[in-house]
Design a protein around this motif. Structure first.
Motif, PDB file in Angstrom:
ATOM      1  N   ARG A 209       0.840  -1.211   0.000  1.00 30.28           N
ATOM      2  CA  ARG A 209       0.000   0.000   0.000  1.00 30.28           C
ATOM      3  C   ARG A 209       0.870   1.255   0.000  1.00 30.28           C
ATOM      4  O   ARG A 209       0.569   2.221  -0.688  1.00 30.28           O
ATOM      5  CB  ARG A 209      -0.960  -0.005   1.187  1.00 30.28           C
ATOM      6  N   GLU A 210       1.960   1.227   0.767  1.00 31.31           N
ATOM      7  CA  GLU A 210       2.869   2.374   0.795  1.00 31.31           C
ATOM      8  C   GLU A 210       3.580   2.549  -0.549  1.00 31.31           C
ATOM      9  O   GLU A 210       3.712   3.660  -1.051  1.00 31.31           O
ATOM     10  CB  GLU A 210       3.909   2.202   1.903  1.00 31.31           C
TER      11      GLU A 210
ATOM     12  N   PRO B 253       0.215   6.962   2.794  1.00 32.55           N
ATOM     13  CA  PRO B 253       1.549   7.557   2.933  1.00 32.55           C
ATOM     14  C   PRO B 253       2.460   6.633   3.729  1.00 32.55           C
ATOM     15  O   PRO B 253       1.996   5.885   4.582  1.00 32.55           O
ATOM     16  CB  PRO B 253       1.282   8.864   3.687  1.00 32.55           C
ATOM     17  N   PRO B 254       3.758   6.658   3.446  1.00 34.28           N
ATOM     18  CA  PRO B 254       4.692   5.815   4.188  1.00 34.28           C
ATOM     19  C   PRO B 254       4.665   6.122   5.676  1.00 34.28           C
ATOM     20  O   PRO B 254       4.567   7.274   6.076  1.00 34.28           O
ATOM     21  CB  PRO B 254       6.061   6.168   3.597  1.00 34.28           C
ATOM     22  N   ALA B 255       4.749   5.070   6.475  1.00 30.91           N
ATOM     23  CA  ALA B 255       4.720   5.231   7.929  1.00 30.91           C
ATOM     24  C   ALA B 255       6.107   5.446   8.495  1.00 30.91           C
ATOM     25  O   ALA B 255       6.272   5.599   9.680  1.00 30.91           O
ATOM     26  CB  ALA B 255       4.079   4.000   8.571  1.00 30.91           C
ATOM     27  N   ARG B 256       7.109   5.450   7.639  1.00 26.79           N
ATOM     28  CA  ARG B 256       8.486   5.596   8.104  1.00 26.79           C
ATOM     29  C   ARG B 256       8.791   7.049   8.400  1.00 26.79           C
ATOM     30  O   ARG B 256       8.641   7.909   7.550  1.00 26.79           O
ATOM     31  CB  ARG B 256       9.465   5.099   7.059  1.00 26.79           C
ATOM     32  N   THR B 257       9.222   7.293   9.585  1.00 26.31           N
ATOM     33  CA  THR B 257       9.713   8.611   9.936  1.00 26.31           C
ATOM     34  C   THR B 257      11.064   8.421  10.606  1.00 26.31           C
ATOM     35  O   THR B 257      11.272   7.452  11.320  1.00 26.31           O
ATOM     36  CB  THR B 257       8.760   9.353  10.894  1.00 26.31           C
ATOM     37  N   VAL B 258      11.950   9.327  10.381  1.00 30.12           N
ATOM     38  CA  VAL B 258      13.271   9.232  10.969  1.00 30.12           C
ATOM     39  C   VAL B 258      13.353  10.251  12.087  1.00 30.12           C
ATOM     40  O   VAL B 258      13.142  11.442  11.877  1.00 30.12           O
ATOM     41  CB  VAL B 258      14.362   9.493   9.907  1.00 30.12           C
ATOM     42  N   ASN B 259      13.629   9.755  13.269  1.00 26.79           N
ATOM     43  CA  ASN B 259      13.795  10.643  14.412  1.00 26.79           C
ATOM     44  C   ASN B 259      15.267  10.670  14.785  1.00 26.79           C
ATOM     45  O   ASN B 259      15.932   9.645  14.808  1.00 26.79           O
ATOM     46  CB  ASN B 259      12.985  10.132  15.610  1.00 26.79           C
ATOM     47  N   THR B 260      15.759  11.834  15.068  1.00 20.43           N
ATOM     48  CA  THR B 260      17.136  11.950  15.531  1.00 20.43           C
ATOM     49  C   THR B 260      17.085  12.367  16.986  1.00 20.43           C
ATOM     50  O   THR B 260      16.215  13.122  17.404  1.00 20.43           O
ATOM     51  CB  THR B 260      17.916  12.973  14.698  1.00 20.43           C
ATOM     52  N   SER B 261      18.020  11.840  17.752  1.00 17.26           N
ATOM     53  CA  SER B 261      18.011  12.133  19.184  1.00 17.26           C
ATOM     54  C   SER B 261      18.624  13.490  19.511  1.00 17.26           C
ATOM     55  O   SER B 261      18.317  14.076  20.531  1.00 17.26           O
ATOM     56  CB  SER B 261      18.728  11.023  19.948  1.00 17.26           C
TER      57      SER B 261
END
Length: 134
Positions: free
Chosen positions: A50-51, A57-65
């Motif tokens: 589906r993505e 929409p893609p569920a991937r998000t990049v979080n930086t600390s």
């Protein structure tokens, strides 16, 4: 008609690409069956498809600390949402590969790869017949 065939081929191509990626993950799990601490991985194929096709929409998000951390490398392969396998039994070495499950997944995915290739082949034949008929 050409747009319909193109979109069908694109969809099947996306599916085939995701099936190949899943086959790679399953093969990696099998190869690491004796690696202590290895955690088996898989993908949610329906969600990833589906993505890939833009249905959601893609569920991937990049979080930086911290500010300044690199969010990703330019040459890195974008992986679908990888899932961790739940161990079916406890192991002293904390390896979560269940060979019976992996073999079944490998065969199931192989059959679906073959089906996808047959769909692509049928679509190409239909396109060729349409071209020849004019």
């Amino acid at each position: 008609m050409l747009n319909r065939l193109t979109s069908t081929l694109d969809f099947q191509g996306q599916a085939l690409s995701l099936r190949a990626e899943r086959q790679r993950l399953i093969a990696s799990n099998i190869a690491n069956a004796d690696t202590p601490g290895y955690v088996a991985r898989d993908i949610d194929f329906a969600q990833a498809l589906r993505e890939a096709t833009g249905s959601i929409p893609p569920a991937r998000t990049v979080n930086t600390s911290q500010p300044g951390h690199i969010a990703g490398s330019a040459g890195a392969r974008a992986e679908p949402n990888l899932l961790y396998a739940t161990p079916s039994q406890t192991n002293l070495d904390r390896n979560t590969v269940d060979m019976d499950r992996e073999r079944a997944n490998f065969v199931d995915n192989s059959v679906k790869v073959e089906a996808t290739l047959r769909f692509i082949n049928a679509d190409v034949r239909t396109m060729l017949e349409a071209i020849k008929g004019q």
